[in-house]
Write an enzyme that holds these catalytic residues in place. Structure first.
Site, mmCIF file in Angstrom:
data_model
loop_
_atom_site.group_PDB
_atom_site.id
_atom_site.type_symbol
_atom_site.label_atom_id
_atom_site.label_comp_id
_atom_site.label_asym_id
_atom_site.label_seq_id
_atom_site.Cartn_x
_atom_site.Cartn_y
_atom_site.Cartn_z
ATOM 1 N N HIS A 103 1.124 -1.146 -0.094
ATOM 2 C CA HIS A 103 0.036 0.091 0.116
ATOM 3 C C HIS A 103 0.894 1.203 -0.039
ATOM 4 O O HIS A 103 1.375 1.547 1.094
ATOM 5 C CB HIS A 103 -0.819 0.029 1.154
ATOM 6 C CG HIS A 103 -1.801 -1.225 1.321
ATOM 7 N ND1 HIS A 103 -2.341 -1.633 2.775
ATOM 8 C CD2 HIS A 103 -2.029 -2.027 0.263
ATOM 9 C CE1 HIS A 103 -3.039 -2.643 2.305
ATOM 10 N NE2 HIS A 103 -3.104 -3.066 1.013
HETATM 11 C C1 LIG Z 1 -0.767 -8.516 -3.903
HETATM 12 C C2 LIG Z 1 -1.297 -7.113 -3.757
HETATM 13 C C3 LIG Z 1 -2.551 -7.105 -3.166
HETATM 14 C C4 LIG Z 1 -3.146 -5.766 -2.895
HETATM 15 N N1 LIG Z 1 -4.408 -5.842 -2.314
HETATM 16 C C5 LIG Z 1 -4.889 -4.599 -2.313
HETATM 17 C C6 LIG Z 1 -6.450 -4.641 -1.627
HETATM 18 O O1 LIG Z 1 -6.889 -5.575 -1.272
HETATM 19 N N2 LIG Z 1 -7.069 -3.185 -1.821
HETATM 20 C C7 LIG Z 1 -6.352 -2.215 -1.932
HETATM 21 O O2 LIG Z 1 -6.900 -1.102 -1.820
HETATM 22 N N3 LIG Z 1 -4.946 -2.078 -2.469
HETATM 23 C C8 LIG Z 1 -4.419 -3.438 -2.787
HETATM 24 N N4 LIG Z 1 -3.210 -3.354 -3.317
HETATM 25 C C9 LIG Z 1 -2.621 -2.141 -3.834
HETATM 26 C C10 LIG Z 1 -3.351 -1.682 -5.204
HETATM 27 O O3 LIG Z 1 -2.857 -2.651 -6.134
HETATM 28 C C11 LIG Z 1 -2.704 -0.419 -5.556
HETATM 29 O O4 LIG Z 1 -3.101 0.496 -4.681
HETATM 30 C C12 LIG Z 1 -3.332 -0.018 -6.888
HETATM 31 O O5 LIG Z 1 -2.903 -0.963 -7.873
HETATM 32 C C13 LIG Z 1 -2.692 1.421 -7.388
HETATM 33 O O6 LIG Z 1 -3.063 1.683 -8.439
HETATM 34 P P1 LIG Z 1 -2.353 2.849 -9.508
HETATM 35 O O7 LIG Z 1 -3.540 2.982 -10.513
HETATM 36 O O8 LIG Z 1 -2.031 3.916 -8.757
HETATM 37 O O9 LIG Z 1 -0.945 2.107 -9.911
HETATM 38 P P2 LIG Z 1 -0.882 0.794 -10.761
HETATM 39 O O10 LIG Z 1 -2.193 0.045 -10.843
HETATM 40 O O11 LIG Z 1 0.376 0.148 -10.556
HETATM 41 O O12 LIG Z 1 -0.778 1.364 -12.235
HETATM 42 C C14 LIG Z 1 0.112 2.482 -12.734
HETATM 43 C C15 LIG Z 1 0.338 2.111 -14.225
HETATM 44 O O13 LIG Z 1 1.290 3.037 -14.718
HETATM 45 C C16 LIG Z 1 2.182 2.542 -15.443
HETATM 46 N N5 LIG Z 1 3.432 3.274 -15.587
HETATM 47 C C17 LIG Z 1 4.434 3.293 -14.690
HETATM 48 N N6 LIG Z 1 5.476 4.150 -14.898
HETATM 49 C C18 LIG Z 1 4.841 4.762 -16.123
HETATM 50 C C19 LIG Z 1 5.546 5.772 -16.971
HETATM 51 N N7 LIG Z 1 6.635 6.315 -16.697
HETATM 52 N N8 LIG Z 1 5.061 5.772 -18.163
HETATM 53 C C20 LIG Z 1 3.795 5.360 -18.379
HETATM 54 N N9 LIG Z 1 3.086 4.365 -17.707
HETATM 55 C C21 LIG Z 1 3.683 4.277 -16.413
HETATM 56 C C22 LIG Z 1 2.425 1.047 -15.040
HETATM 57 O O14 LIG Z 1 2.952 0.294 -16.209
HETATM 58 C C23 LIG Z 1 0.926 0.610 -14.515
HETATM 59 O O15 LIG Z 1 0.249 0.053 -15.483
HETATM 60 C C24 LIG Z 1 -2.630 -4.616 -3.364
HETATM 61 C C25 LIG Z 1 -1.329 -4.688 -4.146
HETATM 62 C C26 LIG Z 1 -0.790 -5.898 -4.198
HETATM 63 C C27 LIG Z 1 0.795 -5.743 -4.885
#
Ligand SMILES: Cc1cc2nc3c(=O)[nH]c(=O)nc-3n(C[C@H](O)[C@H](O)[C@H](O)COP(=O)(O)OP(=O)(O)OC[C@H]3O[C@@H](n4cnc5c(N)ncnc54)[C@H](O)[C@@H]3O)c2cc1C
Ligand code: SF4
Length: 529
Positions: free
Chosen positions: A466
């Site tokens: 997280h």
């Molecule tokens: C095993 C596991 C279990 C989890 N369980 C929970 C849960 O039950 N509940 C909960 O609330 N959270 C949970 N989480 C956390 C949750 O997965 C994250 O909070 C969430 O995925 C964040 O979403 P995001 O869109 O911010 O980032 P991400 O989903 O990581 O998306 C970011 C995207 O940006 C892209 N990117 C990165 N850098 C660049 C760049 N420079 N240029 C272009 N693209 C880029 C990446 O490829 C990615 O696709 C868990 C995480 C894990 C690993």
């Protein structure tokens, strides 16, 4: 002559947060380009990779770890310099890290968002729970969250909390047998069991089938009953957004009036492209978002970019109950014991959340027995016996933001695109350490209440995946990166859609809050563009 742009809004990252923001903007008729570093991988391929994997307990294993789009499990990509091995799962593909999340979809409590004024520690959010409530509702509708309306999620056994203006979009799933047995035997000891709102649909919803309860959620739901960002990446495209894969943003270009003028991205073939837009949203995950700002030298007049990293570092405990409880039936988690989620103790030590893990226990049980030298038919018998009695608690602590806990662009190392890799420095503080004995005392009471045999309480602290605090939200531009709308203090057209904005971690999983903030931000941008 009016300036022409490649898009109204460029969104960097196609995870749950970026894709939800992109979808809302595209729906509002804005032209949107999404840049995604990774590739689009079909679900069947991920499911097949999972089935063929020899590393079943590694949730990153079925996903690509590309030389230009590394996941966080790659030691060459993420280097630690602190006392804690900080390595939360992070994926790079269309849809992002929620491909393998656990789908817990909690709201913060009003007190979580006013921590400093309520308990005198940490920071307050610059917005209140009431400001966010309508967007929590929209986020729950977007993700298809199931929940129990009448429950006190603060764990104090009081009236329903936090307040909600409408019921959950979908009813909760039935209680697993394990949950029922633990609740029946431990609640008389004063422990309050709380159902976990989660994004696994209990009825067909938004093109997704109902959850079949087959316990594969991590590392991949084979049928898409569990929400992941891929659904809104697809929705955004259907609403008119243009999604470019293999497009790693490596520079935000500063322009006039403090604005961001352009985003530069690089492909795996080494092509560099410059795109312009009126507004930019960086939604590249809690570690990559600060890295992109740091390497671009933007939004950092406060020197807070990358600092204040929080993760809910936790501990775990396993025991064998005196009766079969059959873990592994239904989804991978369903709730837990929340007595210590809120209260005056937060002045002195961290809030605590005890989640009950419901993973199939066979691999953990077998590994333990083999280590003990149990072999042959006796091994088969003991696996059957112990796996049915196995209880696994996964406990999470509230974190406070510290400027010294930080992520940075590596000073020398570069990836295949020539872009810096990541360095993390992280230490667990006394606020968390002081809560550990309290949590361990609970563990012993749980074991006693189930007349069980303790297997193990984990040593040290574990990652909880997280990411919070790294682009911290606040009202003072001198000590925070974004304001309450997730707009960077330094650049009026640069917004950040990431759980990294969260300034007070509470104990609950942060993604629903990130999506709520992303939808709120999209509304603001749609009015301005
Ligand atoms: C095993 C596991 C279990 C989890 N369980 C929970 C849960 O039950 N509940 C909960 O609330 N959270 C949970 N989480 C956390 C949750 O997965 C994250 O909070 C969430 O995925 C964040 O979403 P995001 O869109 O911010 O980032 P991400 O989903 O990581 O998306 C970011 C995207 O940006 C892209 N990117 C990165 N850098 C660049 C760049 N420079 N240029 C272009 N693209 C880029 C990446 O490829 C990615 O696709 C868990 C995480 C894990 C690993
Ligand atoms: S239990 Fe099975 S169907 Fe339900 S969300 Fe998890 S993997 Fe998907």
């Amino acid at each position: 002559m009016a300036e022409t742009y490649d898009a109204d809004v460029i969104v960097v990252g196609s995870g749950a947060l970026g894709s939800n923001a992109a979808y809302e903007l595209a729906k509002a008729g804005k032209s949107v380009i999404i840049l995604e570093a990774g590739l689009r991988i079909p679900r069947w391929k991920i499911v097949q990779n999972t089935r063929n994997s020899s590393r079943r307990s590694d949730f990153n294993a079925p996903y690509p770890d590309l030389p230009w789009a590394h996941t966080s499990y790659d030691n060459d990509y993420l280097e630690n310099t602190g006392s804690f091995n900080f390595r939360p799962g992070m994926l790079k593909l269309v849809g992002g890290t929620t491909w393998h999340w656990a789908a817990a979809a909690w709201r913060y409590l009003p007190t979580d968002m006013k921590l400093k004024s309520t308990y005198g520690v940490g920071r307050d959010w610059p917005i209140s729970y009431d400001d966010l409530e309508p967007f929590y509702q929209r986020a729950e509708e977007a993700l298809g969250v199931v929940g129990v309306d009448a429950q006190d999620q603060s764990g104090q056994n009081g009236p329903a909390s936090p307040p909600r203006s409408k019921p959950y979009p979908l009813p909760a799933e039935g209680k697993t047998y394990m949950f029922q047995r633990l609740e029946a035997r431990l609640s008389p000891l004063g422990f309050h069991f709380v159902h976990e709102p989660n994004a696994r649909v209990t009825k067909p919803y938004d093109g997704r089938p109902a959850c079949a309860g087959n316990n594969n959620c991590m590392p991949a739901c084979p049928i898409g009953a569990m929400y992941s960002g891929i659904f809104h990446a697809d929705h955004a495209e259907k609403a008119g957004a243009k999604l470019l894969t293999d497009a790693t943003a490596y520079k935000l270009e500063k322009g006039e009036g403090g604005k961001i003028a352009a985003v530069h991205y690089r492909t795996s073939k080494g092509e560099d492209v410059r795109l312009t837009s009126r507004y930019v949203i960086v939604a590249a995950h809690g570690l990559e978002t600060p890295k992109l700002l740091l390497i671009s030298d933007v939004a950092n007049s406060s020197d807070q970019v990358g600092r204040n990293l929080m993760d809910h570092s936790g501990i775990g405990m396993q025991f064998l109950a005196d009766e079969p409880v059959w873990p592994g039936r239904g989804a991978v988690q369903q709730g837990g014991i929340f007595n210590r989620r809120d209260g005056e103790h937060r002045r002195d030590y961290a809030a605590v959340k005890h989640s009950i893990a419901n993973n199939v226990a066979n691999p953990a049980v077998a590994a333990r027995l083999i280590k003990q030298g149990v072999l042959g038919p006796e091994l088969d018998r003991r696996i059957r016996e112990d796996a049915s009695h196995w209880v696994d608690f996964s406990t999470t602590f509230e974190m406070l933001p510290h400027a010294t806990n930080r992520v940075q662009a590596h000073s020398t190392k570069r990836d295949a695109l020539g872009i810096p890799t990541l360095t993390v420095h992280y230490d667990v503080d006394d606020y968390v350490k002081a809560a550990r004995p309290i949590a361990e005392a609970d563990f012993h009471t749980f074991v006693k209440g189930m007349n069980g045999t303790l297997v193990e309480i984990s040593e040290g602290f574990q990652n909880r995946d997280h990411l919070m605090g790294t682009v911290i939200m606040g009202s003072d531009p001198k000590d925070s990166v974004v304001d309450g709308d997730c707009r960077t203090h330094d650049h009026p057209n640069l917004f950040l859609a990431t759980t990294g904005v969260i300034p007070a971690s509470g104990v609950i999983n942060p993604t629903l809050t990130g999506v709520a903030l992303a939808i709120r931000m999209a509304d603001i941008i749609a009015k301005e563009v």
